[in-house]
Design a protein around this motif. Structure first.
Motif, PDB file in Angstrom:
ATOM      1  N   TYR A  37      41.650  41.200  39.269  1.00 43.58           N
ATOM      2  CA  TYR A  37      40.252  40.812  39.407  1.00 43.58           C
ATOM      3  C   TYR A  37      39.954  39.748  38.353  1.00 43.58           C
ATOM      4  N   ARG A  38      38.841  39.078  38.539  1.00 43.39           N
ATOM      5  CA  ARG A  38      38.355  38.183  37.488  1.00 43.39           C
ATOM      6  C   ARG A  38      36.836  38.300  37.396  1.00 43.39           C
ATOM      7  N   GLN A  39      36.334  37.945  36.232  1.00 43.17           N
ATOM      8  CA  GLN A  39      34.897  38.048  36.009  1.00 43.17           C
ATOM      9  C   GLN A  39      34.432  36.940  35.095  1.00 43.17           C
ATOM     10  N   VAL A  40      33.332  36.351  35.495  1.00 41.09           N
ATOM     11  CA  VAL A  40      32.631  35.341  34.712  1.00 41.09           C
ATOM     12  C   VAL A  40      31.362  35.995  34.173  1.00 41.09           C
ATOM     13  N   PRO A  41      30.978  35.709  32.943  1.00 42.92           N
ATOM     14  CA  PRO A  41      29.757  36.315  32.384  1.00 42.92           C
ATOM     15  C   PRO A  41      28.565  36.139  33.308  1.00 42.92           C
ATOM     16  N   GLY A  42      27.856  37.224  33.547  1.00 42.23           N
ATOM     17  CA  GLY A  42      26.661  37.179  34.381  1.00 42.23           C
ATOM     18  C   GLY A  42      26.941  37.345  35.859  1.00 42.23           C
ATOM     19  N   LYS A  43      28.216  37.460  36.228  1.00 41.52           N
ATOM     20  CA  LYS A  43      28.574  37.631  37.638  1.00 41.52           C
ATOM     21  C   LYS A  43      29.373  38.916  37.830  1.00 41.52           C
ATOM     22  N   GLU A  44      29.428  39.364  39.083  1.00 39.79           N
ATOM     23  CA  GLU A  44      30.186  40.563  39.389  1.00 39.79           C
ATOM     24  C   GLU A  44      31.690  40.276  39.313  1.00 39.79           C
ATOM     25  N   ARG A  45      32.413  41.342  39.059  1.00 39.28           N
ATOM     26  CA  ARG A  45      33.871  41.220  39.036  1.00 39.28           C
ATOM     27  C   ARG A  45      34.358  40.913  40.455  1.00 39.28           C
ATOM     28  N   GLU A  46      35.257  39.954  40.568  1.00 38.09           N
ATOM     29  CA  GLU A  46      35.722  39.463  41.870  1.00 38.09           C
ATOM     30  C   GLU A  46      37.186  39.862  42.082  1.00 38.09           C
ATOM     31  N   LEU A  47      37.462  40.450  43.249  1.00 38.45           N
ATOM     32  CA  LEU A  47      38.845  40.780  43.596  1.00 38.45           C
ATOM     33  C   LEU A  47      39.602  39.501  43.943  1.00 38.45           C
ATOM     34  N   ILE A  48      40.757  39.325  43.299  1.00 36.94           N
ATOM     35  CA  ILE A  48      41.555  38.127  43.525  1.00 36.94           C
ATOM     36  C   ILE A  48      42.721  38.404  44.443  1.00 36.94           C
ATOM     37  N   ALA A  49      43.489  39.429  44.133  1.00 36.00           N
ATOM     38  CA  ALA A  49      44.693  39.708  44.917  1.00 36.00           C
ATOM     39  C   ALA A  49      45.115  41.152  44.710  1.00 36.00           C
ATOM     40  N   GLY A  50      45.810  41.697  45.706  1.00 35.72           N
ATOM     41  CA  GLY A  50      46.312  43.056  45.619  1.00 35.72           C
ATOM     42  C   GLY A  50      47.678  43.161  46.249  1.00 35.72           C
ATOM     43  N   ILE A  51      48.447  44.159  45.797  1.00 33.40           N
ATOM     44  CA  ILE A  51      49.793  44.362  46.325  1.00 33.40           C
ATOM     45  C   ILE A  51      50.073  45.858  46.373  1.00 33.40           C
ATOM     46  N   PRO A  52      50.602  46.358  47.487  1.00 37.22           N
ATOM     47  CA  PRO A  52      50.848  47.797  47.603  1.00 37.22           C
ATOM     48  C   PRO A  52      51.985  48.265  46.712  1.00 37.22           C
ATOM     49  N   SER A  53      52.092  49.581  46.593  1.00 34.46           N
ATOM     50  CA  SER A  53      53.048  50.165  45.660  1.00 34.46           C
ATOM     51  C   SER A  53      54.488  49.763  45.942  1.00 34.46           C
ATOM     52  N   SER A  54      54.801  49.581  47.224  1.00 36.11           N
ATOM     53  CA  SER A  54      56.178  49.230  47.592  1.00 36.11           C
ATOM     54  C   SER A  54      56.508  47.791  47.268  1.00 36.11           C
ATOM     55  N   GLY A  55      55.488  46.986  47.076  1.00 38.92           N
ATOM     56  CA  GLY A  55      55.711  45.568  46.841  1.00 38.92           C
ATOM     57  C   GLY A  55      55.892  44.778  48.120  1.00 38.92           C
TER      58      GLY A  55
END
Length: 120
Positions: A37-55
């Motif tokens: 995730y990423r977050q800029v001050p004053g804004k909500e945390r934004e989901l960037i990328a995800g990867i499952p447990s198996s890869g």
């Protein structure tokens, strides 16, 4: 004690690249879905990328970073990576690593974040 430790952030010019790393300890890493995730001050945390447990399977990425950011993981090293290419000033944020259990509903952990600053 579970710890997620991010590293690799820094100051980079527009168009440059960085590789973020998140090393997990205190948990069975191969049971966790990992996200950045990423977050800029004053804004909500934004989901960037995800990867499952198996890869394997489908990895997800936000539209804003598709084609530029790549998530990967190495279960042998308890590590998830975020390769960021062609960085833009709008990518400036604190980047956080998140681990969510695929076995226990609602169990998740956060790192403390690493700052990425892209100069124009």
């Amino acid at each position: 004690q579970v710890q997620l430790v991010e590293s690799g952030g820094g100051l980079v010019p527009s168009g440059g690249s960085l590789r973020l790393s998140c090393v997990a300890s205190g948990l069975l890493f191969s049971n966790y879905y990992m996200r950045w995730y990423r977050q800029v001050p004053g804004k909500e945390r934004e989901l960037i990328a995800g990867i499952p447990s198996s890869g394997g399977g489908t990895t997800s990425s936000a539209d804003s970073v598709k084609g530029r950011f790549t998530i990967s993981r190495d279960n042998a090293k308890n590590t998830v990576l975020l390769q960021m290419n062609n960085l833009k000033p709008d990518d400036t944020a604190v980047y956080y690593c998140n681990a969510e259990s695929e076995r226990i509903i609602g169990q998740q952990y956060w790192g403390e974040g690493t700052q990425v600053t892209v100069s124009s």
